[in-house]
Motif scaffolding. Sequence first.
Motif, PDB file in Angstrom:
ATOM      1  N   MET A  78      -3.136   4.313 -17.131  1.00  0.00           N
ATOM      2  CA  MET A  78      -4.160   4.679 -16.146  1.00  0.00           C
ATOM      3  C   MET A  78      -5.084   3.503 -15.846  1.00  0.00           C
ATOM      4  O   MET A  78      -5.512   3.302 -14.696  1.00  0.00           O
ATOM      5  CB  MET A  78      -4.982   5.870 -16.658  1.00  0.00           C
ATOM      6  N   TYR A  79      -5.401   2.700 -16.857  1.00  0.00           N
ATOM      7  CA  TYR A  79      -6.231   1.510 -16.641  1.00  0.00           C
ATOM      8  C   TYR A  79      -5.512   0.500 -15.744  1.00  0.00           C
ATOM      9  O   TYR A  79      -6.130  -0.122 -14.867  1.00  0.00           O
ATOM     10  CB  TYR A  79      -6.577   0.854 -17.976  1.00  0.00           C
ATOM     11  N   ILE A  80      -4.223   0.345 -15.960  1.00  0.00           N
ATOM     12  CA  ILE A  80      -3.447  -0.593 -15.129  1.00  0.00           C
ATOM     13  C   ILE A  80      -3.480  -0.167 -13.665  1.00  0.00           C
ATOM     14  O   ILE A  80      -3.749  -0.981 -12.762  1.00  0.00           O
ATOM     15  CB  ILE A  80      -1.997  -0.684 -15.633  1.00  0.00           C
ATOM     16  N   TRP A  81      -3.232   1.105 -13.406  1.00  0.00           N
ATOM     17  CA  TRP A  81      -3.204   1.584 -12.022  1.00  0.00           C
ATOM     18  C   TRP A  81      -4.579   1.508 -11.381  1.00  0.00           C
ATOM     19  O   TRP A  81      -4.687   1.241 -10.167  1.00  0.00           O
ATOM     20  CB  TRP A  81      -2.668   3.010 -11.964  1.00  0.00           C
ATOM     21  N   ALA A  82      -5.647   1.718 -12.153  1.00  0.00           N
ATOM     22  CA  ALA A  82      -6.998   1.588 -11.597  1.00  0.00           C
ATOM     23  C   ALA A  82      -7.264   0.144 -11.169  1.00  0.00           C
ATOM     24  O   ALA A  82      -7.844  -0.103 -10.097  1.00  0.00           O
ATOM     25  CB  ALA A  82      -8.030   2.044 -12.619  1.00  0.00           C
ATOM     26  N   GLY A  83      -6.823  -0.809 -11.973  1.00  0.00           N
ATOM     27  CA  GLY A  83      -6.997  -2.214 -11.610  1.00  0.00           C
ATOM     28  C   GLY A  83      -6.227  -2.590 -10.361  1.00  0.00           C
ATOM     29  O   GLY A  83      -6.733  -3.332  -9.498  1.00  0.00           O
ATOM     30  N   VAL A  84      -4.999  -2.084 -10.212  1.00  0.00           N
ATOM     31  CA  VAL A  84      -4.199  -2.371  -9.024  1.00  0.00           C
ATOM     32  C   VAL A  84      -4.862  -1.795  -7.772  1.00  0.00           C
ATOM     33  O   VAL A  84      -4.896  -2.431  -6.714  1.00  0.00           O
ATOM     34  CB  VAL A  84      -2.771  -1.815  -9.191  1.00  0.00           C
ATOM     35  N   GLY A  85      -5.403  -0.583  -7.892  1.00  0.00           N
ATOM     36  CA  GLY A  85      -6.064   0.037  -6.743  1.00  0.00           C
ATOM     37  C   GLY A  85      -7.261  -0.749  -6.261  1.00  0.00           C
ATOM     38  O   GLY A  85      -7.460  -0.937  -5.046  1.00  0.00           O
ATOM     39  N   VAL A  86      -8.084  -1.248  -7.181  1.00  0.00           N
ATOM     40  CA  VAL A  86      -9.253  -2.052  -6.806  1.00  0.00           C
ATOM     41  C   VAL A  86      -8.813  -3.379  -6.181  1.00  0.00           C
ATOM     42  O   VAL A  86      -9.397  -3.844  -5.189  1.00  0.00           O
ATOM     43  CB  VAL A  86     -10.145  -2.295  -8.041  1.00  0.00           C
ATOM     44  N   ALA A  87      -7.782  -4.011  -6.745  1.00  0.00           N
ATOM     45  CA  ALA A  87      -7.295  -5.278  -6.190  1.00  0.00           C
ATOM     46  C   ALA A  87      -6.741  -5.091  -4.783  1.00  0.00           C
ATOM     47  O   ALA A  87      -6.917  -5.956  -3.905  1.00  0.00           O
ATOM     48  CB  ALA A  87      -6.222  -5.864  -7.109  1.00  0.00           C
ATOM     49  N   LEU A  88      -6.103  -3.982  -4.533  1.00  0.00           N
ATOM     50  CA  LEU A  88      -5.497  -3.728  -3.220  1.00  0.00           C
ATOM     51  C   LEU A  88      -6.555  -3.584  -2.136  1.00  0.00           C
ATOM     52  O   LEU A  88      -6.440  -4.190  -1.054  1.00  0.00           O
ATOM     53  CB  LEU A  88      -4.624  -2.473  -3.294  1.00  0.00           C
ATOM     54  N   ILE A  89      -7.584  -2.796  -2.397  1.00  0.00           N
ATOM     55  CA  ILE A  89      -8.611  -2.607  -1.362  1.00  0.00           C
ATOM     56  C   ILE A  89      -9.373  -3.905  -1.117  1.00  0.00           C
ATOM     57  O   ILE A  89      -9.766  -4.215   0.009  1.00  0.00           O
ATOM     58  CB  ILE A  89      -9.582  -1.460  -1.736  1.00  0.00           C
ATOM     59  N   THR A  90      -9.538  -4.734  -2.154  1.00  0.00           N
ATOM     60  CA  THR A  90     -10.200  -6.026  -1.972  1.00  0.00           C
ATOM     61  C   THR A  90      -9.382  -6.932  -1.058  1.00  0.00           C
ATOM     62  O   THR A  90      -9.911  -7.595  -0.160  1.00  0.00           O
ATOM     63  CB  THR A  90     -10.411  -6.703  -3.337  1.00  0.00           C
ATOM     64  N   THR A  91      -8.073  -6.949  -1.269  1.00  0.00           N
ATOM     65  CA  THR A  91      -7.196  -7.795  -0.453  1.00  0.00           C
ATOM     66  C   THR A  91      -7.209  -7.380   1.014  1.00  0.00           C
ATOM     67  O   THR A  91      -7.333  -8.225   1.915  1.00  0.00           O
ATOM     68  CB  THR A  91      -5.758  -7.728  -0.992  1.00  0.00           C
ATOM     69  N   LEU A 148       0.828  -1.208   0.000  1.00  0.00           N
ATOM     70  CA  LEU A 148       0.000   0.000   0.000  1.00  0.00           C
ATOM     71  C   LEU A 148       0.860   1.254   0.000  1.00  0.00           C
ATOM     72  O   LEU A 148       0.601   2.208  -0.744  1.00  0.00           O
ATOM     73  CB  LEU A 148      -0.921  -0.016   1.221  1.00  0.00           C
ATOM     74  N   ALA A 149       1.905   1.265   0.835  1.00  0.00           N
ATOM     75  CA  ALA A 149       2.805   2.421   0.896  1.00  0.00           C
ATOM     76  C   ALA A 149       3.517   2.638  -0.431  1.00  0.00           C
ATOM     77  O   ALA A 149       3.668   3.773  -0.895  1.00  0.00           O
ATOM     78  CB  ALA A 149       3.821   2.222   2.019  1.00  0.00           C
ATOM     79  N   MET A 150       3.947   1.547  -1.060  1.00  0.00           N
ATOM     80  CA  MET A 150       4.623   1.655  -2.351  1.00  0.00           C
ATOM     81  C   MET A 150       3.685   2.191  -3.425  1.00  0.00           C
ATOM     82  O   MET A 150       4.043   3.089  -4.199  1.00  0.00           O
ATOM     83  CB  MET A 150       5.170   0.295  -2.762  1.00  0.00           C
ATOM     84  N   PHE A 151       2.468   1.664  -3.463  1.00  0.00           N
ATOM     85  CA  PHE A 151       1.514   2.096  -4.487  1.00  0.00           C
ATOM     86  C   PHE A 151       1.099   3.546  -4.277  1.00  0.00           C
ATOM     87  O   PHE A 151       0.933   4.300  -5.248  1.00  0.00           O
ATOM     88  CB  PHE A 151       0.286   1.176  -4.455  1.00  0.00           C
ATOM     89  N   GLN A 152       0.918   3.947  -3.019  1.00  0.00           N
ATOM     90  CA  GLN A 152       0.562   5.342  -2.764  1.00  0.00           C
ATOM     91  C   GLN A 152       1.649   6.294  -3.249  1.00  0.00           C
ATOM     92  O   GLN A 152       1.362   7.331  -3.859  1.00  0.00           O
ATOM     93  CB  GLN A 152       0.308   5.540  -1.262  1.00  0.00           C
ATOM     94  N   CYS A 153       2.903   5.953  -2.995  1.00  0.00           N
ATOM     95  CA  CYS A 153       4.007   6.813  -3.443  1.00  0.00           C
ATOM     96  C   CYS A 153       4.103   6.827  -4.963  1.00  0.00           C
ATOM     97  O   CYS A 153       4.379   7.858  -5.566  1.00  0.00           O
ATOM     98  CB  CYS A 153       5.318   6.326  -2.826  1.00  0.00           C
TER      99      CYS A 153
END
Length: 521
Positions: free
Chosen positions: A272-285, A100-105
Amino acid sequence: MNNAERTPLLEGYKEVPPSSTTTPADPPTPSLQDTEDKVDGVLFGNSPHLAVRGNTPDQGMGWVTPPPLYGAEDPFAPPQEAATKVYTRRFWILGCFSFLAMFQCLMWNTWGPLSASMDAAYPGWGSGTVAMMGNWGTITFVVFVAPMCWVMSARGLRMGVLVCCSLIAAGVVLRALPLLVSDNATFFTVMCHVCAILVGTAGTLVMAAPPMIAAVWFPPKERTTATAFAQMCNALGNTGSYLEPLLVQDPSSPHPGPEEVQEIQADIKRLMYIWAGVGVALITTVFLYFPAKPPMPPSLTSHVERLDFRAGVKIMARNWELLLVTLAYSLCLGVPSSWASVLNFSLYELGMTQSDAMWVGLASTFASGLLALVVGRMTDLVYGYIKLTILVFLAINLALFYWFFLLTWGSIPVTTWQIYMTVVGGVAFNFGTSPLFFELAVESAYPCSEVMVGGIMTAMNNFVGLCFLFLFFIPFESYQWVTYVLLATLGLCLVPFTFVKENYSRSNIDRGEHASAYQPI
């Protein structure tokens, strides 16, 4: 806690007989002042029950402890049992939070490495817009750090992390939305600003929470390492952002043709589509499994409930050691950490392209995280030399940034290896001090909540970064002024840090060194 466990902690202490007899049915009721000033035997300020240390051998040379003032249900009472246990799942917790910290940065620094491509694909995206995207992170941090720290302090670790994931996921999805429904460049730019605000707000806890993760889940000899690992992954987010030019092509000229512009826009849309998918996967996990705390604490001090938000703020406001550490930390890391988002502009003047700057940024962030992790682990193994280590790192940092200053000034010929040496080395030794500053601050502020300590430190750090990034809106003829600011802030941080006294109150309790464990603030 049995007698064998209790003896090492209480050796050298002596009880003062209570002045009156109480019964369990009629426990003494502490005043409001006592409740705020006394936690786990630590007394502060003008508490009438402040412990007194003997001055002669016949006085015992030990702390004189006051009579028990707490009822059986008082949350601030010392634990009756001190059973501790370390769980393997702590690595899952640290791994999830670190990603999460890595993705936020990475989301915070999305546009810096793509500045040339964005300016070509969306005219008007100059240095001011790119700097503002990074600046939103510092603005929102200063504004929202208090309420966000209150959320995690009052509602627990799980709720705080879920809020962070929700903000980031919402931001990256909203940023990708215009690319699905419209080709309007203004709409896309506005959503990028909205995303930057949401991501920046989430950054308040991402940057402040590592000491709390370490305190809640990790034993004493792993705490600095856990803090450093989370901060390393946060720095690796910058590394990921510098890989973005591998997915988004560079413009062939400052004014590319229509076909090339469309190709660059298509690359940006896919990213942008890739990062949107990663964000949704992260909150699900995180939603599926991320407990607030382990069933049993990993250390003695983890048993102790931290001060609430209001009491903690009052204690920290009069803790001069903490304030000096915070001031030194913000001056030391505020400018270099923000410089990472606009590093391209300084390197362009030395003859580097966007791709060249990508590799310099990649190397600097990777080296920063690795050095911070190594230093954190060494601090856990060889404890008690935090201030000395920071001073050594600052001296090396100053030397390397002065070398870079000479390159930008033209005093010495510019070569590629010197750019790598000065930027990568300077940023790495600068960031390597971060987990040490955090550990020193948390120790000085115990028993204040770790997330509150991290919050005040990173708030000041971001305020300094905010002032630095606003300077990019001033139309200077060149970016040489950046090196002046780097050297000035590093030099100034030595002034307050010189007066800092090392205090290991929390670790002395956990490591069984009771002689100096309880320090009044």
